[in-house]
Design a protein around this motif. Structure first.
Motif, PDB file in Angstrom:
ATOM      1  N   LYS A   1      52.081  71.448  84.233  1.00  0.00           N
ATOM      2  CA  LYS A   1      51.691  70.843  85.543  1.00  0.00           C
ATOM      3  C   LYS A   1      50.962  69.444  85.591  1.00  0.00           C
ATOM      4  O   LYS A   1      51.306  68.585  86.377  1.00  0.00           O
TER       5      LYS A   1
ATOM      6  N   LYS B   1      53.652  66.800  84.655  1.00  0.00           N
ATOM      7  CA  LYS B   1      54.305  66.233  85.927  1.00  0.00           C
ATOM      8  C   LYS B   1      53.638  65.611  86.959  1.00  0.00           C
ATOM      9  O   LYS B   1      54.105  64.726  87.280  1.00  0.00           O
TER      10      LYS B   1
ATOM     11  N   LYS C   1      54.766  61.811  87.563  1.00  0.00           N
ATOM     12  CA  LYS C   1      54.972  61.381  89.075  1.00  0.00           C
ATOM     13  C   LYS C   1      54.191  60.131  89.838  1.00  0.00           C
ATOM     14  O   LYS C   1      54.798  59.192  89.931  1.00  0.00           O
TER      15      LYS C   1
ATOM     16  N   ARG D   1      62.947  71.113  81.855  1.00  0.00           N
ATOM     17  CA  ARG D   1      62.250  71.445  83.457  1.00  0.00           C
ATOM     18  C   ARG D   1      61.810  70.190  83.729  1.00  0.00           C
ATOM     19  O   ARG D   1      62.151  70.029  85.066  1.00  0.00           O
TER      20      ARG D   1
ATOM     21  N   GLN E   1      64.820  68.637  85.491  1.00  0.00           N
ATOM     22  CA  GLN E   1      65.192  69.157  86.466  1.00  0.00           C
ATOM     23  C   GLN E   1      64.261  68.998  87.800  1.00  0.00           C
ATOM     24  O   GLN E   1      64.718  68.860  88.921  1.00  0.00           O
ATOM     25  N   GLU E   2      62.956  68.667  87.628  1.00  0.00           N
ATOM     26  CA  GLU E   2      62.012  68.629  88.626  1.00  0.00           C
ATOM     27  C   GLU E   2      61.987  67.140  88.960  1.00  0.00           C
ATOM     28  O   GLU E   2      61.364  67.003  90.145  1.00  0.00           O
ATOM     29  N   LEU E   3      62.194  66.460  88.104  1.00  0.00           N
ATOM     30  CA  LEU E   3      62.067  64.888  88.715  1.00  0.00           C
ATOM     31  C   LEU E   3      63.041  64.205  88.058  1.00  0.00           C
ATOM     32  O   LEU E   3      63.690  63.849  87.130  1.00  0.00           O
TER      33      LEU E   3
END
Ligand code: ZN
Length: 276
Positions: free
Chosen positions: A119, A122, A126, A160, A163-165
């Motif tokens: 977390k 990420k 970001k 992961r 996939q998320e960014l």
């Protein structure tokens, strides 16, 4: 098509500039080169323009390795800022050379649980991306599968993140995947499973994957050091090339062996035999 190239300026090259390295890759029959900014970004904008022109003409695909001083799992403001500055500088100059991807080591777990580290990474990646995007820098951030168990960046974690960014892609360092114990790579089966999984979870990625290859010496904590091809055959390179050739996957393999370009040439020769 698979492109092969060295992690840095070829050792068979007389010169020691990035531009000479690009020209030398062409002479050696290679088609990619990773620029090593691991101790800091020192390449200047003027040189980058020249490199872009030459690499374009010679069809050498460029990528870069961002500084090692990056830890997106840190909770210390200073260290987060240094990480953001380092990835930004690497991304900016790589874009100026026409490079597609800048590779980075995501961070260290330190006292965090795996989920907390994920977390935190990420969120910080970001944040770093906001500035890169804001300056209209077109680049892919390549989250590398790292070799030490204390480092954040297992295969699961980089998939992961990707996939998320949307702007993050995995960088497959097969020696590291093996050394940290994510997957014990013995032959074709393991390579096939890795690529089937990538295809299932990231779709088109298998048509433009980015990877590092070398053999590796490792212990309980993971990676110790990289070794030339043919030392112990751990992990083995021929089955990888066979799986790539059989399935028609496309991407880049950067040789991180101590014999950089010599081993890149070795892999390219072997791959050409397999696609015939
Ligand atoms: Zn690396």
């Amino acid at each position: 098509m698979i492109r092969f190239g060295p992690a840095g300026i070829p050792i068979q090259c007389d010169g020691n500039s990035t531009l000479e390295g690009v020209r030398c890759c062409k002479e050696l029959g290679l088609d990619a080169m990773e620029m090593e900014f691991v101790r800091g970004v020192r390449l200047k904008a003027d040189a980058a323009r020249e490199i872009k022109k030459t690499a374009g003409e010679l069809d050498i695909m460029l990528s870069s390795h961002a500084p090692y001083f990056i830890n997106f799992c840190s909770t210390v403001r200073d260290k987060i800022n240094t990480s953001k500055r380092n990835i930004y500088q690497a991304a900016e100059i790589t874009h100026a050379t026409g490079g597609r991807i800048t590779v980075f080591h995501p961070g260290y777990y330190q006292k965090l649980t795996k989920e907390e580290a994920y977390k935190t990474a990420k969120k910080n990646i970001k944040n770093a991306w906001e500035k890169i995007k804001g300056r209209k820098i077109k680049i892919v951030l390549g989250a590398e599968t790292v070799g030490k168990k204390s480092q954040f960046g297992g295969l699961d974690e980089v998939i992961r993140l990707s996939q998320e960014l949307g702007y993050v892609e995995p960088v497959l360092d097969f020696a590291h995947i093996h050394a940290r114990g994510d997957i014990s790579i013995k032959g074709e089966d393991e390579y096939r499973k890795i690529f089937e999984r990538l295809e299932k979870e990231l779709g088109d990625y298998v048509n433009h994957f980015h990877s590092h290859f070398s053999e590796i010496e490792y212990g309980e904590k993971g990676e110790r050091h990289h070794l030339p091809l043919g030392t112990k055959n751990v992990p083995p390179y021929k089955p990888l090339l066979k799986v790539l050739a059989e399935n028609g996957y496309s991407g880049v393999i950067i040789s991180e062996s101590p014999k950089l370009d010599i081993d890149a040439q070795k892999m390219k020769r072997q791959y050409k035999k397999m696609v015939k």
